[in-house]
Each structure stands twice: as structure tokens, then as C-alpha cells.
Scaffold this active site. Structure first.
Site, short mmCIF file in Angstrom:
data_model
loop_
_atom_site.label_atom_id
_atom_site.label_comp_id
_atom_site.label_asym_id
_atom_site.label_seq_id
_atom_site.Cartn_x
_atom_site.Cartn_y
_atom_site.Cartn_z
N GLU A 102 0.82 -1.21 0.00
CA GLU A 102 0.00 0.00 0.00
C GLU A 102 0.86 1.27 0.00
OE1 GLU A 102 -4.24 0.52 1.29
OE2 GLU A 102 -3.52 -0.76 2.92
N TYR A 122 0.42 -8.00 -2.06
CA TYR A 122 -0.71 -7.29 -1.44
C TYR A 122 -1.97 -7.83 -2.08
CZ TYR A 122 -3.87 -3.51 -0.07
OH TYR A 122 -4.93 -2.79 0.44
N ASP A 164 0.81 -8.59 2.87
CA ASP A 164 -0.56 -8.45 3.36
C ASP A 164 -1.45 -9.34 2.50
OD1 ASP A 164 -3.08 -7.73 4.11
OD2 ASP A 164 -2.83 -5.58 3.79
N ASP A 198 -2.39 1.38 10.04
CA ASP A 198 -3.25 0.49 10.82
C ASP A 198 -2.69 -0.93 10.89
OD1 ASP A 198 -3.73 0.20 8.12
OD2 ASP A 198 -5.88 0.58 8.24
N HIS A 199 -1.61 -1.20 10.17
CA HIS A 199 -0.87 -2.46 10.28
C HIS A 199 0.39 -2.25 11.11
CE1 HIS A 199 -2.89 -4.79 6.93
NE2 HIS A 199 -3.32 -3.56 6.69
#
EC number: 3.1.11.2
Length: 262
Positions: A34, A106, A147, A247-248
Site C-alpha cells: 500500500e 498485497y 498483506d 493500521d498495520h
């Protein structure tokens, strides 16, 4: 050797956090997801100054993946083999560095369910599985890291009943991940912590981090050749608590050198 994955959720907006973590954790190889930046906007100079070479595939506003390494990087793939007629996203990059084939991925989110985004997620998973099958038995160390946007089991979410309609927790997605691992890959977190709830993601809403209302979405898979070198693995959970962090949280694995005795 220490290898890590970190969904940075906007590399330029969180560059200071990334550089701070790189200095603290000192990984040898890092996979990022991301990026949310076009390829020309990747902060190569700052990454180089921090001591890392880099290759990346960007995309405006969304997606984007990168591999950072303290040693030379030889790019192998800028996407998974095969094509998708409906979507073209920057979601996979593969390289040889530090004596290891590193696949940084991802996987699509897939929400809402049902819908074309979920169908795309399943198609992408099939492409990944097909490519992974060609790598699992190689006489080369291979790591597939990133991810995955999958909670493989109930243990990987703080509240399973909350996610029964979420694309990350659908039976087809959990089955796809299980079948991928059954090819012969080692999920390092589950190998070392088979019964422990370990999370890598905490939503920004409802004080999820403070309540440890987390999910395990970021996974590290080792092929048969490199799995015996596994020493330790973990999550730098505290990084999620830094101001304006992703947020990760970063997930890492340490490996012995080739031929070294454990």
C-alpha cells in the site's frame, strides 16, 4: 538474517514512521505494501540514505509494493504470471536478494461480498497459488510475504462473528489460504505460536488498538528449502501505537545463515 513486511498505508505520508522503524528494527530485507504513490513519487533517496536499495511498483492513490534490501536486489517479476482482464493493480513484486527469492504481495481486499471485487480476489488468489506451486519445491530459499488480506482461522480475529460477511473471512478465502499452505509452505507465526492469538492489524475506529481488537492479515510463508532456517518471528505491535502510524504493524522473521547450525 531478519526479513520483515509492513503495510505502510501511504509511504510518503508515513515516511518518517518508516525510517524510524527501519532504524530501530534494523531488518535486512523489508517488503512494503500500500505505497499509495506513483512509481515516480517513491522516496528512493531517503530509502537509500537509510541504507537500503529498493525496487518498487507504484500506482496512483492505491496499492503499490516494494522490496528494500541492504544488499543488491535483482528483480525477477513485477506482477504475478498470468493476466486479469478486469483489473490491473500493482500488487506483486519478486526479487532475488540476500540469497533468497522474495515475493512481496498485497492481496486484494475483496469487499463487498458478493461482487466483482470479491471475484477478483479469488482469481488473484488462484494466480498466486499457481505461481507458489512452482516455487515451493525449488532448491532455492523462497519467501512469500506481505498483506494477504486473509484471516485464516477464528484464532486470527478478536471477534469471528463480526466478520462472517467480510471478504477477508469468507470460507472460499480461508480455503484458498489453507490450500496454499498445504503445498508445503510454512506459516511462521502459526508454526511458532500455534495456539496464540497474534494480530498484525488494528482498525482506526473504536480504539481497536487500545482494546487489542485486532486481526492477523500479514503473513510470512517459507518454502521447504528455507523453512529449516527459521529461528524466530513476531510483530512489532508497538509501532501501531505511534502517532499517525499505519493500521498495520510490521511482521518479521529471523533466519539462520545458510548451512549454519541452529
Amino acid at each position: 538474517m531478519k526479513i520483515a513486511t509492513y503495510n505502510i498505508n501511504g509511504i510518503n505520508g508515513r515516511l518518517e514512521i518508516l525510517l524510524r522503524w527501519l532504524k530501530e528494527a534494523d531488518p535486512d530485507i523489508v517488503c512494503l505494501q500500500e505505497l499509495k504513490a506513483e512509481s515516480r513519487s517513491f522516496p528512493e533517496q531517503e530509502i537509500n540514505t537509510a541504507g537500503y536499495n529498493a525496487i518498487w511498483v507504484g500506482q496512483k492513490s492505491w496499492n503499490g509494493v516494494a522490496i528494500l534490501s541492504k544488499t543488491e536486489i535483482k528483480e525477477l517479476h513485477r506482477d504475478l504470471p498470468g493476466e486479469d482482464d478486469e483489473f490491473t493493480h500493482s500488487r506483486y513484486i519478486e526479487a532475488f536478494t540476500g540469497g533468497i527469492v522474495v515475493g512481496c504481495l498485497y492481496l486484494p481486499n475483496g469487499n463487498p461480498v458478493p461482487g466483482p471485487k470479491f471475484d477478483y480476489k479469488l482469481r488473484w488468489f488462484k494466480r498466486l497459488a499457481k505461481h507458489a506451486k512452482n516455487l515451493v519445491d525449488r532448491e532455492l530459499p523462497v519467501i512469500l510475504i506481505g498483506d494477504y488480506n486473509v484471516m485464516p482461522t477464528d484464532l486470527d480475529t478478536y471477534k469471528p462473528e463480526k466478520y462472517v460477511n467480510n471478504a477477508l473471512f469468507q470460507p472460499e478465502v480461508k480455503k484458498a489460504y489453507a490450500q496454499l499452505v498445504k503445498q508445503g509452505w510454512t506459516d511462521v507465526i502459526r508454526k511458532l505460536y500455534p495456539d496464540e492469538p497474534i494480530y498484525t492489524f488494528w482498525d482506526y475506529l473504536r480504539n481497536a488498538y487500545e482494546w487489542n481488537a485486532g486481526l492477523r492479515l500479514d503473513h510470512v510463508l517459507l518454502n521447504k528449502h528455507i523453512a529449516p532456517r527459521l529461528v524466530s518471528a513476531g510483530v512489532d505491535k508497538h509501532v501501531r501505537g505511534w502517532k499517525d502510524a499505519s493500521d498495520h504493524a510490521p511482521v518479521w522473521v529471523t533466519l539462520t545463515s545458510p548451512g549454519a547450525n541452529r
